[in-house]
Write an enzyme that holds these catalytic residues in place. Structure first.
Site, PDB file in Angstrom:
ATOM      1  N   CYS A   4      31.871  28.047  27.963  1.00  0.00           N
ATOM      2  CA  CYS A   4      32.472  28.759  26.831  1.00  0.00           C
ATOM      3  C   CYS A   4      33.555  29.679  27.385  1.00  0.00           C
ATOM      4  O   CYS A   4      33.290  30.560  28.211  1.00  0.00           O
ATOM      5  CB  CYS A   4      31.427  29.570  26.071  1.00  0.00           C
ATOM      6  N   CYS A   7      32.874  33.393  26.812  1.00  0.00           N
ATOM      7  CA  CYS A   7      31.838  33.909  27.709  1.00  0.00           C
ATOM      8  C   CYS A   7      32.436  34.154  29.096  1.00  0.00           C
ATOM      9  O   CYS A   7      32.070  35.131  29.773  1.00  0.00           O
ATOM     10  CB  CYS A   7      30.662  32.945  27.797  1.00  0.00           C
ATOM     11  N   ASP A  30      45.124  38.447  21.837  1.00  0.00           N
ATOM     12  CA  ASP A  30      45.187  36.987  21.711  1.00  0.00           C
ATOM     13  C   ASP A  30      46.335  36.473  22.579  1.00  0.00           C
ATOM     14  O   ASP A  30      47.417  37.059  22.632  1.00  0.00           O
ATOM     15  CB  ASP A  30      45.410  36.595  20.246  1.00  0.00           C
ATOM     16  N   HIS A  46      26.673  35.282  23.112  1.00  0.00           N
ATOM     17  CA  HIS A  46      27.260  34.075  22.517  1.00  0.00           C
ATOM     18  C   HIS A  46      26.588  33.710  21.199  1.00  0.00           C
ATOM     19  O   HIS A  46      25.381  33.473  21.143  1.00  0.00           O
ATOM     20  CB  HIS A  46      27.162  32.893  23.488  1.00  0.00           C
ATOM     21  N   GLY A  90      39.029  26.127  10.561  1.00  0.00           N
ATOM     22  CA  GLY A  90      40.061  26.145  11.598  1.00  0.00           C
ATOM     23  C   GLY A  90      39.627  26.809  12.888  1.00  0.00           C
ATOM     24  O   GLY A  90      40.447  27.276  13.666  1.00  0.00           O
ATOM     25  N   HIS A  95      32.903  30.395  20.135  1.00  0.00           N
ATOM     26  CA  HIS A  95      32.204  31.671  20.369  1.00  0.00           C
ATOM     27  C   HIS A  95      32.770  32.597  19.304  1.00  0.00           C
ATOM     28  O   HIS A  95      33.992  32.824  19.279  1.00  0.00           O
ATOM     29  CB  HIS A  95      32.520  32.161  21.792  1.00  0.00           C
ATOM     30  N   HIS A  97      34.520  34.991  16.948  1.00  0.00           N
ATOM     31  CA  HIS A  97      35.550  35.989  17.234  1.00  0.00           C
ATOM     32  C   HIS A  97      36.202  36.395  15.924  1.00  0.00           C
ATOM     33  O   HIS A  97      36.324  35.595  15.000  1.00  0.00           O
ATOM     34  CB  HIS A  97      36.603  35.455  18.211  1.00  0.00           C
ATOM     35  N   HIS A  99      39.683  37.918  14.351  1.00  0.00           N
ATOM     36  CA  HIS A  99      41.108  38.185  14.576  1.00  0.00           C
ATOM     37  C   HIS A  99      41.454  39.476  13.853  1.00  0.00           C
ATOM     38  O   HIS A  99      41.230  39.579  12.645  1.00  0.00           O
ATOM     39  CB  HIS A  99      41.969  37.061  13.994  1.00  0.00           C
TER      40      HIS A  99
END
Ligand code: 5GP
Ligand code: ZN
Length: 120
Positions: A4, A7, A30, A46, A90, A95, A97, A99
């Protein structure tokens, strides 16, 4: 979790531009920003997606997100917090996250073409 990418970022095996970190969460820029401010916020543990995350982790994440927004100077001007879930959502990295997007007035629009039924 083995293989991952996030990770590995948590383990510092892959470098990232860290904004904020505590024992439970990590915020980093990002690599392919879609807004002047584009931060990824992840739990260090995770979970594949929002569909799997325990409510207590979400609760603990709240002040962390707020602190990231303040640190990046978008708490007052506003920002968007998004988590993509699965194929139709999308999601590309498996893992969970969030935005955090800001630094400019953001547009709104989600379907992949002009068909209001979407492109499922
Ligand atoms: P998703 O499409 O899964 O919601 O978003 C994945 C995000 O992770 C994308 O915005 C992509 O630019 C970002 N990303 C993918 N790999 C890396 C990486 O190695 N480092 C950083 N900082 N961001 C990454
Ligand atoms: Zn992971």
């Amino acid at each position: 979790m083995e293989d991952c990418i996030f990770c590995k970022i948590v383990a510092k095996e892959i470098p990232s531009d860290i904004v904020l970190e505590n024992s439970e969460f990590l915020a980093f820029h990002d690599i392919n920003p879609k807004a002047p401010v584009h931060i990824l916020i992840i739990p260090k543990s995770h979970y594949d997606s929002f569909q799997d995350i325990p409510p207590v982790v979400m609760a603990n994440m709240t002040p962390f997100v707020q602190e990231v927004a303040t640190k990046l100077g978008v708490a007052k001007s506003g920002y968007r917090l998004i988590t993509n879930i699965g194929k139709n959502g999308g999601q590309e990295v498996g893992h969970i996250h969030f935005h955090l997007l800001g630094g400019a007035k953001l547009k709104w629009g989600h379907f992949s073409d002009s068909n209001p039924q979407g492109n499922l």
